[in-house]
Design an enzyme around this catalytic site. Structure first.
Site, short mmCIF file in Angstrom:
data_model
loop_
_atom_site.label_atom_id
_atom_site.label_comp_id
_atom_site.label_asym_id
_atom_site.label_seq_id
_atom_site.Cartn_x
_atom_site.Cartn_y
_atom_site.Cartn_z
N THR A 377 -3.17 -14.71 2.02
CA THR A 377 -2.59 -14.69 1.15
C THR A 377 -2.99 -16.42 0.24
O THR A 377 -3.04 -17.45 1.35
CB THR A 377 -1.59 -14.39 0.58
N THR A 395 -3.99 -12.90 -3.74
CA THR A 395 -5.04 -12.83 -2.34
C THR A 395 -6.15 -11.43 -2.56
O THR A 395 -5.57 -10.89 -2.90
CB THR A 395 -3.35 -11.76 -1.65
N ASN A 397 -5.49 -10.08 0.65
CA ASN A 397 -4.50 -9.09 1.60
C ASN A 397 -4.90 -10.24 2.94
O ASN A 397 -4.73 -10.74 3.39
CB ASN A 397 -4.73 -7.68 1.69
N ASP A 419 -1.69 -2.15 1.96
CA ASP A 419 0.15 -2.55 0.66
C ASP A 419 0.91 -1.34 0.85
O ASP A 419 1.71 -1.20 0.76
CB ASP A 419 -0.41 -3.24 0.43
N SER A 449 4.92 -8.33 -1.78
CA SER A 449 5.16 -9.37 -1.01
C SER A 449 5.74 -10.91 -1.69
O SER A 449 6.62 -11.67 -1.26
CB SER A 449 5.99 -9.68 0.37
N GLY A 469 1.38 -15.31 3.50
CA GLY A 469 2.16 -15.13 4.66
C GLY A 469 2.54 -13.95 4.47
O GLY A 469 3.72 -13.46 5.45
N GLY A 470 2.38 -12.67 4.19
CA GLY A 470 2.46 -11.58 4.21
C GLY A 470 4.01 -11.20 3.47
O GLY A 470 4.76 -11.87 2.89
N1 GLY Z 1 -0.80 -8.53 0.27
C1 GLY Z 1 0.32 -9.08 0.44
C2 GLY Z 1 1.06 -8.61 -0.40
O1 GLY Z 1 0.85 -8.61 -1.67
O2 GLY Z 1 2.20 -8.63 -0.54
#
Ligand code: GLY
Length: 566
Positions: A377, A395, A397, A419, A449, A469-470
């Site tokens: 992201t 992002t 993703n 997600d 996130s 960083g997910g």
């Molecule tokens: N794709 C990562 C997030 O939106 O948290």
């Protein structure tokens, strides 16, 4: 217990830790002290384009829009027009706003779309290829931001530099060349047509990346605004791309996409105010929940990366990620108990079973009672001469999203559908599990996130921060804020400092590249934690406004990230 305390004090006397990677600080483009304005992003070209907009009189939002398009060109691993994101704004008169341009599930998406006949999740169907893509929100988001907040009022001027960069090309970095080469097999597998990325079979640092098809798409957006993307030949190309495989995004999905201004999440922490993103991001709520918990403890006297401090933060994270899995989802579709989760009293209750000497088992933690991928992201932070601030996380993703490039239009499509919770309790690529609140539904937004945040003190912007960083996004933003507020670090130090992460499941403390060290890991293990080293965590872009008004613009030393200001 005595043994643990003894070990803690031994450790603490032995190594009053110097947390910061000092040699990185002098690296070019990582830290700038600016008197007026500045920006930090994941790529030098994008930062320069954004700062140029500031210099010609654009405000922070103008610069943010220009940078978003620039990242789509020069940072294709996550920068995008085929994905989505969140923008947090704080104007110098105190007005705050958050813009949700997150992707949406296509109209024919449904709850079980990634399950086989036996009800099992089909491996990687929500991650690789056409069916993984949600309806992109970025272009609509940029149009909405421009209409409401642009000072420059010159849409074309914001996009033209990116068109030029796409058409004339730019030299890719070594990290980018490596990323391209690592992904090549998937690109070839998932795309039927040759594109800018598959023109070469092997990339090396310094190669010129030209993207003529993307330049044409950006010209359509420049000339026709959102119609240039959501209708007309670009939309036709996207739908034609869907039809080359198992994609389901329709023309109706594109023409009906709307980004949304949402009420920001606001909280307080030791005399500071926090502004961040509401659902469909879990980021703002989780960040404020964590800060609400930590405020009840004397972190500064525990010390940076002392075992006590890490244990406390990990235990808070364990509990808040458990809440996330049940209580968070797109609030347009699911009743998120936002006010209850944000209460300071709830934070105290949540830590009732906290043992300051011993780890709690995640299996003993349930959500509170209230009414794995490459983590790609990208985030950028910007402040203008008038003190207006924007914090943007955007992002596709995972890296290059679905890996599908829209034939003829030259941009990557996201794989944001992953997600969603494909099945209750089944982990997504980041190991996050979800339930009903985040189940798939046509038109719904998947839980995120992403935690773009702005911190104010005394009515003035102090910190602008965010990261990719997910699942680690929330905890990296948290640590950067703690590093500045509790441990008195500069933006550069706070950004470079080693990070750790816990997310309830798996029951594991992840440390970045063994940076906590053997001694500290041993103490944490004695306390009952499982510690696992992993690769780098996050790429934070931080702006810190000092008391004298000067701005420290810090780009993360972990990547090609770049800061500039004047
Ligand atoms: N794709 C990562 C997030 O939106 O948290």
């Amino acid at each position: 217990m005595l043994r643990i305390l003894f070990l803690i004090s031994l450790f603490w006397i032995g190594c009053k830790s110097e947390p910061v990677v000092k040699e990185i600080i002098s690296e070019e483009g990582k830290t700038v002290m600016a008197q007026n304005a500045g920006l930090a992003s994941a790529h030098p070209v994008a930062t320069k384009i954004g700062v140029d907009v500031l210099k010609i009189g654009g405000n922070a939002i103008d610069a943010a829009i220009a940078t978003q398009f620039a990242l789509a060109v020069c940072y294709p691993v996550a920068g995008n027009i085929g994905g989505g994101g969140f923008m947090v704004i704080r104007m110098n008169d105190g007005e705050v706003a958050t813009l949700d341009y997150r992707e949406k599930a296509p109209g024919s998406a449904h709850r079980d779309m990634y399950l086989d006949a036996e009800g099992n999740v089909i491996d990687r169907l929500s991650i690789d290829g056409h069916l993984a893509a949600g309806v992109p929100g970025t272009v609509d988001g940029m149009v909405k931001a421009f209409e409401k907040y642009s000072k420059l009022k010159d849409w074309k001027a914001l996009i033209q530099p990116s068109i030029d960069a796409a058409r004339n090309g730019f030299n890719i970095s070594e990290k980018q060349a490596n990323g391209f080469n690592r992904t090549m097999e998937k690109w070839l597998d998932l795309n039927t047509r040759t594109n800018a990325f598959t023109m070469k079979s092997e990339w090396k640092a310094g190669d010129l990346l030209k993207q003529p098809e993307l330049a044409n798409t950006l010209e359509a957006i420049r000339d026709q605004g959102e119609d240039g993307f959501y209708r007309g030949w670009v939309a036709d190309s996207l739908v034609a791309e869907m039809n080359r495989s198992n994609g389901i995004i329709s023309k109706e999905d594109l023409s009906s996409y709307e980004s949304v201004w949402r009420e920001p999440i606001e909280g307080t922490y030791r005399g500071h105010s926090i502004i961040s993103m509401p659902p469909p991001s879990s980021g703002g709520i989780a960040l404020v929940q964590l800060l609400n918990i930590l405020e009840n403890y004397d972190l500064p006297s525990m010390g940076f990366h002392s075992p006590e401090a890490i244990h406390l933060v990990v235990e808070a994270e364990r509990r808040i990620y458990a809440d996330r899995s049940t209580h968070l989802g797109d609030s347009d579709y699911y009743n998120v108990p936002r006010e209850a989760l944000l209460q300071k009293e709830y934070a105290k209750k949540r830590m009732k079973n906290f043992n300051s000497q011993k780890a709690t088992l995640s299996s003993d933690i349930k959500e509170g009672n209230v009414s794995k991928e490459s983590e790609q992201t990208t985030h950028y932070s910007v402040i203008d001469e008038q003190g207006n601030a924007a914090s943007i996380t955007t992002t596709l993703n995972t890296g290059y999203g679905s890996k599908v490039v829209v034939g003829g239009a030259g941009f990557f499509l996201n794989n944001e559908m992953d997600d969603f919770s494909s099945k209750p309790g089944f982990p997504n690529v980041y190991g996050l599990i979800g339930n009903e609140g985040n189940s798939i539904k046509a038109g719904k937004r998947m839980l995120s996130s992403m935690t773009p945040a702005i911190v104010t003190e005394g009515g003035k912007v102090k910190i602008i921060v965010g990261t990719p960083g997910g699942s680690t996004i929330i905890t990296s933003v948290l640590q950067t804020i703690m590093n500045i507020v509790d441990f008195d670090m500069t933006a550069t130090e706070a950004t470079a400092a080693c990070r750790f992460h816990h997310q309830w499941t798996p029951d594991m403390v992840f440390e970045e590249s063994e940076c906590l060290g053997e001694e500290l890991s041993k103490i944490l293990t004695e306390m009952g934690h499982k510690v696992q080293s992993r690769g780098k965590i996050g790429r934070v872009e931080t702006i810190l406004v000092n008391a004298d008004g000067s701005k420290e613009i810090a780009a993360d030393p972990r990547g090609d990230d770049w800061s500039e200001g004047y």
